[in-house]
Design an enzyme around this catalytic site. Sequence first.
Site, PDB file in Angstrom:
ATOM      1  N   SER A 141       0.846  -1.185   0.000  1.00 13.80           N
ATOM      2  CA  SER A 141       0.000   0.000   0.000  1.00 13.80           C
ATOM      3  C   SER A 141       0.886   1.241   0.000  1.00 13.80           C
ATOM      4  O   SER A 141       2.039   1.187   0.452  1.00 13.80           O
ATOM      5  CB  SER A 141      -0.894   0.004   1.249  1.00 13.80           C
ATOM      6  OG  SER A 141      -1.538   1.248   1.426  1.00 13.80           O
ATOM      7  N   TYR A 154      -2.162  -1.913   9.987  1.00 15.16           N
ATOM      8  CA  TYR A 154      -2.160  -2.018   8.524  1.00 15.16           C
ATOM      9  C   TYR A 154      -0.845  -1.503   7.956  1.00 15.16           C
ATOM     10  O   TYR A 154      -0.229  -2.147   7.092  1.00 15.16           O
ATOM     11  CB  TYR A 154      -3.343  -1.219   7.980  1.00 15.16           C
ATOM     12  CG  TYR A 154      -3.532  -1.271   6.482  1.00 15.16           C
ATOM     13  CD1 TYR A 154      -4.180  -2.349   5.887  1.00 15.16           C
ATOM     14  CD2 TYR A 154      -3.103  -0.230   5.669  1.00 15.16           C
ATOM     15  CE1 TYR A 154      -4.393  -2.384   4.523  1.00 15.16           C
ATOM     16  CE2 TYR A 154      -3.303  -0.252   4.296  1.00 15.16           C
ATOM     17  CZ  TYR A 154      -3.945  -1.334   3.725  1.00 15.16           C
ATOM     18  OH  TYR A 154      -4.143  -1.376   2.375  1.00 15.16           O
TER      19      TYR A 154
END
Length: 253
Positions: A141, A154
């Site tokens: 990401s 995350y």
Amino acid sequence: MRFKGKVALITGGTSGIGSETAVRFASEGARVAITGRNSERGEQVVKDIVKKGGEAIFIRSDVCLASDCKMAVDQTLERFGRIDVLFNNAGVFHPKTIPDCTEEEWDDTIDSSLKGAFLMSKYALPSMIERGSGSIIHTSSGWGIQGGDKAAAYCAAKGGLIVMAKAMALDHGRHGIRVNCVCPGDVLTPMLHDDAAKRGMSWDEYAAGSVQRPLGRIGSVEDIANAVLFLASDEASFVTGEALVVDGGGVAG
């Protein structure tokens, strides 16, 4: 038909980026194995691929479990005889700060993304090493590069994937295996709507913030699939250990 005669194994392949990428690999000649925990969605993706003349199987598997990961690799090899591309795409997202994040949410995030990629790679690599070729791609990401708000677990998982890919690239380049990451920004998937809900935001409010980037829009699953297929293809034969950001310029500022 860049992938004619090749086999792609995709985790988290039942929706969003995973399902779109599976369909795209099949459309370019690959035989595809997808894994996930939702059998109904997984079988539907397979039906969509077969309806268009492709070949695919669904393997119900939880990437948090070593036994399931080994099973997924073994069943793919048993059915198709080889694995040319491993796309480690499975993951979850809990929008929490460190004080707010429970130990269970932390473990769920790390296990589904970082540990899952480790386990799938562990069991897929021996066959790739034996054949002397392969491409492994992790879904990281933009937040694995620069961090983001209410996303500590995350960010830890996605950042870990980037450095793990670099380490794997160093270890396995001599085996003819390339390892890279694709790093999406906000992409229009069920997970994005879920994030908005968990943050207590209306979709309109959330989307307005998401488009504050140079290209002025939310990404599509097609955008990410394009990048994954590039990294998996011979067009990227000299690319390894990289984190390809596909986020409309979000981390550029």
